[in-house]
Design a protein around this motif. Structure first.
Motif, PDB file in Angstrom:
ATOM      1  N   GLU A   1      -4.890   9.249  12.023  1.00  0.00           N
ATOM      2  CA  GLU A   1      -5.599   7.714  12.039  1.00  0.00           C
ATOM      3  C   GLU A   1      -6.680   7.692  11.148  1.00  0.00           C
ATOM      4  O   GLU A   1      -6.824   6.836  10.107  1.00  0.00           O
ATOM      5  CB  GLU A   1      -5.757   7.320  13.369  1.00  0.00           C
ATOM      6  CG  GLU A   1      -6.358   5.978  13.631  1.00  0.00           C
ATOM      7  CD  GLU A   1      -6.514   5.790  15.207  1.00  0.00           C
ATOM      8  OE1 GLU A   1      -7.770   5.544  15.428  1.00  0.00           O
ATOM      9  OE2 GLU A   1      -5.814   5.995  15.948  1.00  0.00           O
ATOM     10  N   ARG A   2      -7.535   8.514  11.282  1.00  0.00           N
ATOM     11  CA  ARG A   2      -8.792   8.680  10.471  1.00  0.00           C
ATOM     12  C   ARG A   2      -8.583   8.705   8.986  1.00  0.00           C
ATOM     13  O   ARG A   2      -9.301   8.350   8.305  1.00  0.00           O
ATOM     14  CB  ARG A   2      -9.767   9.780  11.135  1.00  0.00           C
ATOM     15  CG  ARG A   2     -10.359   9.709  12.440  1.00  0.00           C
ATOM     16  CD  ARG A   2     -11.436   8.672  12.741  1.00  0.00           C
ATOM     17  NE  ARG A   2     -11.874   8.324  13.895  1.00  0.00           N
ATOM     18  CZ  ARG A   2     -12.944   8.967  14.508  1.00  0.00           C
ATOM     19  NH1 ARG A   2     -13.460   9.809  13.957  1.00  0.00           N
ATOM     20  NH2 ARG A   2     -13.168   8.321  15.545  1.00  0.00           N
ATOM     21  N   SER A   3      -7.492   9.712   8.753  1.00  0.00           N
ATOM     22  CA  SER A   3      -7.256  10.021   7.317  1.00  0.00           C
ATOM     23  C   SER A   3      -6.894   8.667   6.489  1.00  0.00           C
ATOM     24  O   SER A   3      -7.420   8.116   5.466  1.00  0.00           O
ATOM     25  CB  SER A   3      -6.129  10.826   7.321  1.00  0.00           C
ATOM     26  OG  SER A   3      -5.753  11.099   5.892  1.00  0.00           O
ATOM     27  N   ALA A   4      -5.912   7.775   7.224  1.00  0.00           N
ATOM     28  CA  ALA A   4      -5.595   6.366   6.837  1.00  0.00           C
ATOM     29  C   ALA A   4      -6.890   5.489   6.844  1.00  0.00           C
ATOM     30  O   ALA A   4      -6.752   4.704   5.731  1.00  0.00           O
ATOM     31  CB  ALA A   4      -4.414   6.001   7.817  1.00  0.00           C
ATOM     32  N   LEU A   5      -7.615   5.570   7.815  1.00  0.00           N
ATOM     33  CA  LEU A   5      -8.867   4.822   7.853  1.00  0.00           C
ATOM     34  C   LEU A   5      -9.692   5.272   6.464  1.00  0.00           C
ATOM     35  O   LEU A   5     -10.281   4.287   5.972  1.00  0.00           O
ATOM     36  CB  LEU A   5      -9.695   4.809   9.192  1.00  0.00           C
ATOM     37  CG  LEU A   5     -10.546   3.803   9.440  1.00  0.00           C
ATOM     38  CD1 LEU A   5      -9.997   2.506   9.534  1.00  0.00           C
ATOM     39  CD2 LEU A   5     -11.131   4.134  11.050  1.00  0.00           C
ATOM     40  N   TYR A   6      -9.882   6.327   6.231  1.00  0.00           N
ATOM     41  CA  TYR A   6     -10.750   6.915   5.223  1.00  0.00           C
ATOM     42  C   TYR A   6     -10.665   5.982   3.921  1.00  0.00           C
ATOM     43  O   TYR A   6     -11.686   5.774   3.403  1.00  0.00           O
ATOM     44  CB  TYR A   6     -10.713   8.287   5.051  1.00  0.00           C
ATOM     45  CG  TYR A   6     -11.497   9.003   3.749  1.00  0.00           C
ATOM     46  CD1 TYR A   6     -12.711   9.454   4.094  1.00  0.00           C
ATOM     47  CD2 TYR A   6     -11.000   8.835   2.420  1.00  0.00           C
ATOM     48  CE1 TYR A   6     -13.479   9.693   2.868  1.00  0.00           C
ATOM     49  CE2 TYR A   6     -11.564   9.057   1.343  1.00  0.00           C
ATOM     50  CZ  TYR A   6     -12.931   9.553   1.784  1.00  0.00           C
ATOM     51  OH  TYR A   6     -13.860  10.159   0.456  1.00  0.00           O
ATOM     52  N   ASP A   7      -9.421   5.841   3.494  1.00  0.00           N
ATOM     53  CA  ASP A   7      -8.923   5.209   2.168  1.00  0.00           C
ATOM     54  C   ASP A   7      -9.531   3.831   2.318  1.00  0.00           C
ATOM     55  O   ASP A   7      -9.981   3.323   1.312  1.00  0.00           O
ATOM     56  CB  ASP A   7      -7.536   5.084   1.977  1.00  0.00           C
ATOM     57  CG  ASP A   7      -6.711   6.652   2.082  1.00  0.00           C
ATOM     58  OD1 ASP A   7      -7.685   7.557   1.411  1.00  0.00           O
ATOM     59  OD2 ASP A   7      -5.784   6.911   2.455  1.00  0.00           O
ATOM     60  N   GLN A   8      -9.749   3.059   3.491  1.00  0.00           N
ATOM     61  CA  GLN A   8     -10.075   1.793   3.544  1.00  0.00           C
ATOM     62  C   GLN A   8     -11.728   1.781   3.529  1.00  0.00           C
ATOM     63  O   GLN A   8     -12.229   1.175   2.724  1.00  0.00           O
ATOM     64  CB  GLN A   8      -9.807   1.171   4.563  1.00  0.00           C
ATOM     65  CG  GLN A   8      -8.283   0.906   4.918  1.00  0.00           C
ATOM     66  CD  GLN A   8      -8.008   0.145   6.257  1.00  0.00           C
ATOM     67  OE1 GLN A   8      -8.397   0.613   7.239  1.00  0.00           O
ATOM     68  NE2 GLN A   8      -7.289  -0.782   6.305  1.00  0.00           N
ATOM     69  N   GLU A   9     -12.259   2.776   4.273  1.00  0.00           N
ATOM     70  CA  GLU A   9     -13.592   2.872   4.371  1.00  0.00           C
ATOM     71  C   GLU A   9     -14.290   3.162   3.004  1.00  0.00           C
ATOM     72  O   GLU A   9     -15.432   2.804   2.728  1.00  0.00           O
ATOM     73  CB  GLU A   9     -14.138   3.779   5.448  1.00  0.00           C
ATOM     74  CG  GLU A   9     -13.758   3.163   6.794  1.00  0.00           C
ATOM     75  CD  GLU A   9     -13.807   4.344   8.102  1.00  0.00           C
ATOM     76  OE1 GLU A   9     -13.761   5.441   7.881  1.00  0.00           O
ATOM     77  OE2 GLU A   9     -14.187   3.796   9.060  1.00  0.00           O
ATOM     78  N   ILE A  10     -13.643   3.970   2.307  1.00  0.00           N
ATOM     79  CA  ILE A  10     -14.347   4.605   1.038  1.00  0.00           C
ATOM     80  C   ILE A  10     -14.525   3.612   0.043  1.00  0.00           C
ATOM     81  O   ILE A  10     -15.566   3.638  -0.695  1.00  0.00           O
ATOM     82  CB  ILE A  10     -13.875   5.919   0.567  1.00  0.00           C
ATOM     83  CG1 ILE A  10     -14.676   6.647  -0.422  1.00  0.00           C
ATOM     84  CG2 ILE A  10     -12.307   5.678  -0.044  1.00  0.00           C
ATOM     85  CD1 ILE A  10     -15.902   7.397   0.355  1.00  0.00           C
ATOM     86  N   LYS A  11     -13.630   2.438  -0.024  1.00  0.00           N
ATOM     87  CA  LYS A  11     -13.863   1.429  -0.753  1.00  0.00           C
ATOM     88  C   LYS A  11     -14.864   0.497  -0.618  1.00  0.00           C
ATOM     89  O   LYS A  11     -15.279  -0.069  -1.625  1.00  0.00           O
ATOM     90  CB  LYS A  11     -12.489   0.567  -0.699  1.00  0.00           C
ATOM     91  CG  LYS A  11     -11.090   1.240  -1.158  1.00  0.00           C
ATOM     92  CD  LYS A  11     -10.071   0.249  -0.869  1.00  0.00           C
ATOM     93  CE  LYS A  11      -8.694   0.810  -1.287  1.00  0.00           C
ATOM     94  NZ  LYS A  11      -7.538   0.055  -0.643  1.00  0.00           N
TER      95      LYS A  11
END
Length: 194
Positions: A145-155
């Motif tokens: 879940e955090r891996s998928a969230l990372y892609d959004q948050e790093i933007k």
């Protein structure tokens, strides 16, 4: 109606889950400088109302929204979280304050209280985040879940650079180096504004 202005700087620490935001902020700034958020989530073992969060019922939180008492609010994992305007004004009345928030939370508060809001983004690689979560013993589904969230948050790093008073810290460094970087930024910002 215009909002009163903040008396001292408000530092908002932003970054992907697992970047170390909370621990780094706590290592640099005194505990009583933290702006306490409101939440509808249940109190966890050892947490205290008014110290960790202001724990609210759904109805109480809705009343805060309707009375425009929140500078920002959001829903995370089905629970509501928000920063109260009165709390923010009180915490910044005698010294700087801080909180760890989402980029959306920063945007909402920045609109109300610029130029006294300073965003600081902790930039960390996905590999380091995954390693930290595994070392912490997080469950595989949480890591996914955090891996998928990372892609959004790093933007959000690309969005934050459009704000004139922003800072980006390389959080891939050892913890003590990240702490030193944050401490230096806070110190320099306070010097400029005092």
């Amino acid at each position: 109606m215009t909002n009163p202005s903040l008396q001292h700087l408000f530092f908002i620490i932003i970054g992907p889950s697992g970047s170390g935001k909370t621990k780094v902020a706590e290592a640099v700034l005194p505990k009583d400088y933290k702006v306490i958020s409101h939440t509808t989530r249940l109190k966890r073992l050892g947490e205290q109302g008014g110290i960790d969060y202001y724990f609210e019922t759904q109805e109480q939180f809705q009343n805060l929204i309707q009375s425009n008492a929140l500078a920002e609010y959001d829903t995370y994992n089905g629970q509501k979280y928000g920063v109260g305007i009165d709390e923010l004004l009180r915490k910044t009345s005698k010294h700087c304050a801080y909180d760890v928030l989402t980029f959306q939370g920063f945007e909402a508060i920045e609109k109300l209280f610029k130029p006294m809001v300073v965003p600081i983004f902790l930039d960390v690689s996905k590999e380091n985040v995954m390693t930290r979560l595994q070392e912490r013993g997080d469950l595989p589904e949480i890591i996914k879940e955090r891996s998928a969230l990372y892609d959004q948050e790093i933007k959000n790093k690309e969005k934050i650079i459009h704000y004139p008073q922003h800072f980006i810290i390389d959080a891939n460094q050892p913890f003590d180096c990240v702490v030193k970087s944050l401490a230096h930024i806070v110190e320099e910002c306070i010097k400029k504004h005092d």
